[in-house]
Design an enzyme around this catalytic site. Structure first.
Site, short mmCIF file in Angstrom:
data_model
loop_
_atom_site.label_atom_id
_atom_site.label_comp_id
_atom_site.label_asym_id
_atom_site.label_seq_id
_atom_site.Cartn_x
_atom_site.Cartn_y
_atom_site.Cartn_z
N GLY A 94 1.15 -1.26 0.18
CA GLY A 94 -0.18 -0.30 0.37
C GLY A 94 1.16 1.23 0.32
N HIS A 95 1.86 1.34 0.06
CA HIS A 95 2.91 2.62 0.15
C HIS A 95 4.14 2.42 -0.82
CE1 HIS A 95 5.99 5.47 2.03
NE2 HIS A 95 3.98 6.09 2.68
N PHE A 96 4.09 2.27 -2.38
CA PHE A 96 2.51 2.84 -2.83
C PHE A 96 3.15 1.45 -3.81
CE2 PHE A 96 4.92 7.10 -1.43
CZ PHE A 96 3.59 7.98 -0.97
#
Length: 167
Positions: free
Chosen positions: A62-64
């Site tokens: 999720g990052h990124f």
């Protein structure tokens, strides 16, 4: 301040803390254990934490997506965990039943993204301690290039029993 020769002699005698000893020293576990090894430990003075940054890290999902960058707060956490190991190595048997709690952070700077394949070397130096409060300065490097730095404090406290469990 010690002379450069004295500093070199102390550094040469620094010990290594492997992952098993890290897991004995601090309570963190996957996915929040942010250091793989601690080297050049000079009790009451300094240590170097090592974090091998892998593409398999859970936070990269999720990052990124499609542009993986290690979150700055996790770099700071790796600094704090390295300092916690330094505290435990310094206190020795006195550290039994204690835990190191992160208290404050000052002057955090992020200079370059940390990406999969990087190896963070977290250079932590104890600035001072007064009672159970310790202050540190850390610089995280990749290939000798500074990627982040911060000054922070931690408090050494008795480990609390888990809720509902009698000591």
């Amino acid at each position: 301040m010690d002379s450069p020769a004295t500093e070199a002699a102390l550094s040469a005698t620094g010990s290594v803390v492997d992952i098993a000893r890290i897991m004995h020293a601090i309570p963190h576990r996957y996915p929040f254990l942010m250091i793989d090894r601690v080297v050049d430990v000079v009790p009451n003075r300094s240590a170097v934490g090592i974090k091998n940054v892998s593409a398999n890290e859970s936070f990269f999902a999720g990052h990124f997506p499609n542009h993986p960058v290690m979150p700055g707060v996790l770099i700071i956490e790796s600094m704090a965990q390295t300092a916690a190991v330094l505290v435990v190595e310094t206190l020795g048997p006195e550290a039994a039943g204690k835990v190191v709690y992160f208290m404050s952070i000052e002057g955090a700077k992020f200079r370059r993204p940390v990406v999969p394949g990087d190896q963070l070397r977290i250079h932590v130096s104890k600035e001072r301690n007064r009672g159970n409060v310790w202050k540190f300065h850390a610089v995280a490097r990749v290939d000798e290039t500074s990627v982040a730095e911060a000054t922070y404090a931690a408090m050494i406290m008795d480990r609390a029993a888990a809720p509902g469990i009698s000591p």
